[in-house]
Design a protein around this motif. Structure first.
Motif, PDB file in Angstrom:
ATOM      1  N   LEU A 344      -6.460  -0.986  25.596  1.00 27.16           N
ATOM      2  CA  LEU A 344      -5.297  -1.272  26.426  1.00 27.16           C
ATOM      3  C   LEU A 344      -4.010  -1.370  25.619  1.00 27.16           C
ATOM      4  O   LEU A 344      -2.916  -1.442  26.199  1.00 27.16           O
ATOM      5  N   GLY A 345      -4.115  -1.385  24.284  1.00 31.38           N
ATOM      6  CA  GLY A 345      -2.916  -1.573  23.462  1.00 31.38           C
ATOM      7  C   GLY A 345      -2.329  -2.952  23.617  1.00 31.38           C
ATOM      8  O   GLY A 345      -1.107  -3.149  23.498  1.00 31.38           O
ATOM      9  N   ALA A 346      -3.209  -3.935  23.883  1.00 33.15           N
ATOM     10  CA  ALA A 346      -2.741  -5.281  24.196  1.00 33.15           C
ATOM     11  C   ALA A 346      -2.821  -6.231  23.011  1.00 33.15           C
ATOM     12  O   ALA A 346      -2.625  -7.431  23.170  1.00 33.15           O
ATOM     13  N   ARG A 347      -3.122  -5.729  21.831  1.00 35.24           N
ATOM     14  CA  ARG A 347      -3.157  -6.611  20.664  1.00 35.24           C
ATOM     15  C   ARG A 347      -1.732  -7.014  20.287  1.00 35.24           C
ATOM     16  O   ARG A 347      -0.882  -6.151  20.028  1.00 35.24           O
ATOM     17  N   PRO A 348      -1.422  -8.317  20.239  1.00 37.11           N
ATOM     18  CA  PRO A 348      -0.053  -8.739  19.899  1.00 37.11           C
ATOM     19  C   PRO A 348       0.272  -8.431  18.444  1.00 37.11           C
ATOM     20  O   PRO A 348      -0.586  -8.533  17.565  1.00 37.11           O
ATOM     21  N   LEU A 371       7.511  -5.181  33.720  1.00 36.04           N
ATOM     22  CA  LEU A 371       6.731  -5.606  32.564  1.00 36.04           C
ATOM     23  C   LEU A 371       5.696  -6.650  32.947  1.00 36.04           C
ATOM     24  O   LEU A 371       4.523  -6.552  32.545  1.00 36.04           O
ATOM     25  N   LEU A 372       6.091  -7.640  33.736  1.00 35.10           N
ATOM     26  CA  LEU A 372       5.133  -8.666  34.162  1.00 35.10           C
ATOM     27  C   LEU A 372       4.035  -8.062  35.030  1.00 35.10           C
ATOM     28  O   LEU A 372       2.864  -8.439  34.929  1.00 35.10           O
ATOM     29  N   GLY A 373       4.407  -7.082  35.879  1.00 32.71           N
ATOM     30  CA  GLY A 373       3.401  -6.413  36.699  1.00 32.71           C
ATOM     31  C   GLY A 373       2.399  -5.649  35.853  1.00 32.71           C
ATOM     32  O   GLY A 373       1.202  -5.653  36.137  1.00 32.71           O
ATOM     33  N   LEU A 374       2.888  -4.971  34.802  1.00 30.58           N
ATOM     34  CA  LEU A 374       1.990  -4.253  33.896  1.00 30.58           C
ATOM     35  C   LEU A 374       1.050  -5.208  33.170  1.00 30.58           C
ATOM     36  O   LEU A 374      -0.145  -4.942  33.030  1.00 30.58           O
ATOM     37  N   MET A 375       1.595  -6.339  32.700  1.00 26.27           N
ATOM     38  CA  MET A 375       0.770  -7.324  32.001  1.00 26.27           C
ATOM     39  C   MET A 375      -0.296  -7.886  32.931  1.00 26.27           C
ATOM     40  O   MET A 375      -1.453  -8.064  32.531  1.00 26.27           O
ATOM     41  N   LYS A 376       0.066  -8.155  34.176  1.00 26.78           N
ATOM     42  CA  LYS A 376      -0.913  -8.652  35.153  1.00 26.78           C
ATOM     43  C   LYS A 376      -1.984  -7.619  35.431  1.00 26.78           C
ATOM     44  O   LYS A 376      -3.188  -7.937  35.488  1.00 26.78           O
ATOM     45  N   ALA A 377      -1.566  -6.350  35.573  1.00 27.41           N
ATOM     46  CA  ALA A 377      -2.538  -5.286  35.858  1.00 27.41           C
ATOM     47  C   ALA A 377      -3.546  -5.137  34.721  1.00 27.41           C
ATOM     48  O   ALA A 377      -4.738  -4.923  34.962  1.00 27.41           O
ATOM     49  N   MET A 378      -3.077  -5.251  33.489  1.00 32.80           N
ATOM     50  CA  MET A 378      -3.979  -5.050  32.352  1.00 32.80           C
ATOM     51  C   MET A 378      -4.875  -6.250  32.095  1.00 32.80           C
ATOM     52  O   MET A 378      -5.748  -6.185  31.223  1.00 32.80           O
ATOM     53  N   SER A 379      -4.692  -7.332  32.846  1.00 33.62           N
ATOM     54  CA  SER A 379      -5.590  -8.486  32.717  1.00 33.62           C
ATOM     55  C   SER A 379      -6.401  -8.697  33.988  1.00 33.62           C
ATOM     56  O   SER A 379      -7.129  -9.689  34.095  1.00 33.62           O
ATOM     57  N   SER A 380      -6.281  -7.778  34.943  1.00 37.58           N
ATOM     58  CA  SER A 380      -6.958  -7.966  36.246  1.00 37.58           C
ATOM     59  C   SER A 380      -8.183  -7.081  36.368  1.00 37.58           C
ATOM     60  O   SER A 380      -8.284  -6.046  35.699  1.00 37.58           O
TER      61      SER A 380
END
Length: 380
Positions: A344-348, A371-380
């Motif tokens: 997901l490319g989610a590593r900080p 941006l918040l919507g994308l972050m929510k989608a990638m954790s859902s």
């Protein structure tokens, strides 16, 4: 440029073959009424890397053949006849340059050059050819090419003969797939990230004649339009890959991953074992996607680029309308292991934070709500 809602009639009924939802009235139609040309396929991807010897070792382990090698360039290929899959040129740093799409006819290059005030030039590719060089709205270099000669086909990795519940095709014989590299057949698709999603999407539809297979949208933000599109080439009644290009909105610009077809699931699995034994990093897999249905397995090369082995993808002809679905991490696969943060490319990281801050300050389609919507989608 953006599509007005009346650019092409939106479908009035969804065929329900690949998505539970179709378009709502006035939503993006997923195709251009009068594109400049219609590209036939991806030709190859272009990279720069400082160490071509290391790049060739990984390429052979991943399953590519070498079409040509010079001091400054490495051309990789699959077993199918056609153009190469990839060119890696010697450079000071590892970076993705851009995709090259295959023109259906030589005359398409002249038409494209005239429409875009560009020039048709000869290119140094195995077999020879010509190209037009463009920039998409994200600033990414894009070539459209026509090769004079095709590379000849190479021996295939034969599919295994399978016994299924009602069909016993293999008797008095065992299954022993060899532990060897998955033999790449061809380049399938490339996925790219952009901060200017709709402008970039419309450019590929208007300029290269591609059409959308599936749109994804953010939960609660469908009215703002899609944030990802799986896009295929338009070859009329000839069924082609569900997606040759996928674009998604994000803080970055450029390459996400590329995908290469292999024979079957055993080729994916045995080839994955071969890669693991040699110390390469699996990013995510093995599983089966939803959009496109491919069997997949994702790996990182030594320069951290992500590459996918895939098999058994969907094939769509031009008359199938786009599906619409919410974007979510859980919606990436029908089965398989949980999607990884690496995929997901989610590593900080400090670099990722700088990328986000730069994107939020820029003149583009990424704002705090997106941006918040994308972050929510990638954790859902």
């Amino acid at each position: 440029m953006s599509h007005p809602v009346n650019k092409i009639d939106a479908p009035t009924a969804h065929q329900d073959l690949h998505s539970e939802r179709g378009a709502l009235r006035g939503e993006h139609p997923g195709r251009s009424r009068n594109p400049v040309i219609k590209v036939a396929d991806l030709a190859w991807l272009e990279f720069e890397k400082p160490d071509l010897d290391r790049a060739e070792i990984f390429a052979r382990d991943f399953g590519f053949g070498v079409a040509a090698r010079t001091e400054d360039a490495l051309w990789l290929r699959g077993t199918f006849a056609g153009p190469p899959c990839m060119v890696i040129r010697r450079g000071h740093a590892s970076r993705f340059i851009g995709p090259a799409f295959r023109a259906a006819e030589p005359a398409d290059l002249d038409r494209l050059a005239h429409a875009t005030a560009s020039t048709v030039r000869d290119i140094n590719v195995p077999g020879g050819g010509r190209s037009v060089s463009l920039l998409d709205p994200s600033g990414l270099p894009v070539r459209v090419v026509h090769c004079r000669d095709q590379l000849p086909a190479l021996p295939e990795q034969p599919p295994l003969l399978l016994n299924t519940g009602g069909s016993q095709r293999r008797t008095n014989a065992t299954q022993r797939p060899p532990r060897e590299p998955s033999r790449i057949q061809r380049l399938g698709h490339v996925v790219m990230e952009t901060r200017s999603f709709l402008r970039t999407l419309d450019w590929y539809l208007d300029t290269l004649g591609m059409i959308v297979s599936d749109f994804l949208f953010l939960d609660g933000q469908r009215g703002r339009g899609p944030t990802m599109a799986f896009i295929r080439c338009d070859q009329g009644g000839v069924a082609v890959d569900h997606h040759t290009l996928a674009l998604h909105l994000g803080p970055g610009t450029g390459y996400v991953h590329s995908a290469y077809q292999v024979t079957d699931l055993d080729s994916i699995a045995a080839g994955g074992e071969y890669l693991a034994e040699r110390g390469y990093q699996r990013s995510w897999g093995i599983g089966r996607h939803i959009q496109g249905s491919q069997l997949f397995d994702y790996w990182r090369d030594p320069d951290r680029f992500m590459l996918e082995h895939f098999a058994d993808g969907d094939l769509f002809s031009c008359d199938l309308e786009p599906g619409w679905a919410p974007m979510s991490a859980s919606g990436l696969a029908q089965w398989g292991p949980r999607v990884t943060r690496d995929f997901l490319g989610a590593r900080p990281s400090p670099a990722k934070l700088r990328e986000v801050m730069t994107a939020l300050r820029g003149d583009n389609e990424l704002d705090p709500a997106r941006l918040l919507g994308l972050m929510k989608a990638m954790s859902s």
